[in-house]
Design an enzyme around this catalytic site. Structure first.
Site: not given
Length: 388
Positions: A72, A74, A148, A187, A214, A217, A328
């Site tokens: 995972h 970005h 996303e 998302h 997600h 979190e 991340d």
């Protein structure tokens, strides 16, 4: 008298603290016997010493394993400057303040870094069509690119779904054997309306599309589902959301409602999405995750840097949930190196068997992003990148 050099053709026993060959649970300590650049055996060092008494022995490093998977990240935020801040400061001061750095150039930079690190696979969250086009065309990426989708207004769900489906179907036609696969990422449970979440997850399940969501979190996410308010709702941009949170999720918040329970009762877990973060969960949430057959991806450094809490790894492992590791974004995780994530996790979870952490970084990651695992076994070529 001339010193006698070691015979380069004689076997060598490489030892380490943790060995994961890709099969089974691993060894701690472990060893690999290498002869003429080929793996002759893997296993417990004592057993290998007995079988290969003439092998020259040396310590190779802390871990020997196939290259880890970044399950995972970005990549389009790879040009951001890292900064550790509490979550509700990090969003405006890092994500929004550096938004000009987000895009294709950052994604390409991140993909180049994954190649340099020898990463075994990637699960990347893709924000824009331009980034998807660029990453799909790369020949050095393996894994899944998750497009996303956001949209908290239920009345706009059908329109957003049609647009997302059209794009996904176009990108799927561009997939190549051995290249990255296209997936889908609704998302979060609070930025995607109940209707859009149902449409997206039912479509993905029906098409066999991999998903990531997600979930849980930050602790404020639990408060939001229980009360309909709290920091997440108070810090939103009102123009981008309906007047009440109940309109987003299509039901009234209640004291026992959690993001995981909401997704489960909505039917969103039927397609077995990978649930990302899962830091702030209840025992019931863990049970629901296990029963649904969902995997979980944890990002330990990012969670620590943003003051989100600590992922309850032992509880998920006890429930039989497949766990993988991700970094991340560079902005929150500091780097794209999963080996650094494992090293940090070893300090964060001293009570856990380190073989569990290494297995998560390798086999857990491959299972999440759908890539084949490399195996360290007799007859396979030995590579120095197996030493972490």
């Amino acid at each position: 008298m001339t010193a006698q050099l070691p015979d380069p053709h004689s076997p060598e026993l490489l030892t380490c603290d943790v060995l994961f060959s890709g099969v089974g649970g691993g060894y701690a300590p472990g060893g690999v016997v290498v002869a003429d650049g080929v793996i002759a055996a893997v296993g417990d060092p004592e057993a290998l010493r007995a079988r290969y008494p003439h092998a020259r022995e040396r310590r190779a490093g802390a871990i020997i394993a196939p290259p880890p998977v970044n399950a995972h990240t970005h990549l389009d935020m790879s040009a951001y400057a890292f900064q550790a801040l509490p979550y509700f400061r990090w969003i405006p001061e890092v994500v929004i303040a550096q938004r000009a750095q987000r895009g294709v150039a950052g994604a390409e930079r991140g993909a180049d870094e994954l190649t340099r690190l020898g990463t075994g696979g990637v699960g990347d969250i893709v924000w824009s069509p331009e980034v998807m086009d660029a990453l799909l065309a790369r020949e050095d990426l393996r894994g899944t690119l998750y497009f996303e989708v956001l949209g908290p207004f239920p009345e706009k769900a059908d329109e957003l779904f049609r647009a997302a489906r059209e794009r996904l179907e176009g990108w799927r036609r561009k997939e190549r054997p051995g290249g990255p696969r296209v997936g889908l990422s609704p998302h979060t449970p609070y930025t995607v309306s109940h209707r859009l979440m149902r449409l997206l997850t039912e479509y993905a399940a029906g098409e066999g599309l991999p998903m990531q969501i997600h979930v849980a979190e930050h602790p404020a996410e639990l408060e939001l589902f229980r009360t309909g308010g709290g920091p997440l709702w108070e810090n939103r941009l009102p123009a981008l959301y309906p007047p009440t949170f109940a309109e987003v999720i299509g039901r009234a918040p209640e004291p026992d409602l959690t993001p995981v329970r909401y997704l489960d009762e909505l039917g969103a877990l039927a397609g077995r999405p990978a649930l990302i973060h899962m830091v702030n969960v209840t025992p019931e949430d863990i049970g629901r995750t296990a029963r649904a057959g969902c995997s979980v991806v944890t990002c330990p450094r990012s969670n620590r840097h943003l003051s989100c809490g600590t992922f309850p790894w032992a509880a998920f492992a006890a429930a039989g949930v497949e766990v993988a590791l991700g970094t991340d974004s560079v902005a929150s995780g500091e780097s794209l190196d999963v080996r650094a994530e494992v090293a940090f996790a070893r300090t964060l979870y001293p009570e856990l068997d380190p073989r569990l952490l290494v297995r998560a970084a390798v086999k857990g990651g491959h299972r999440v992003v759908g890539t084949p695992i490399q195996l360290l076994r007799r007859g396979e070529a030995w590579h120095t990148h197996y030493v972490w």
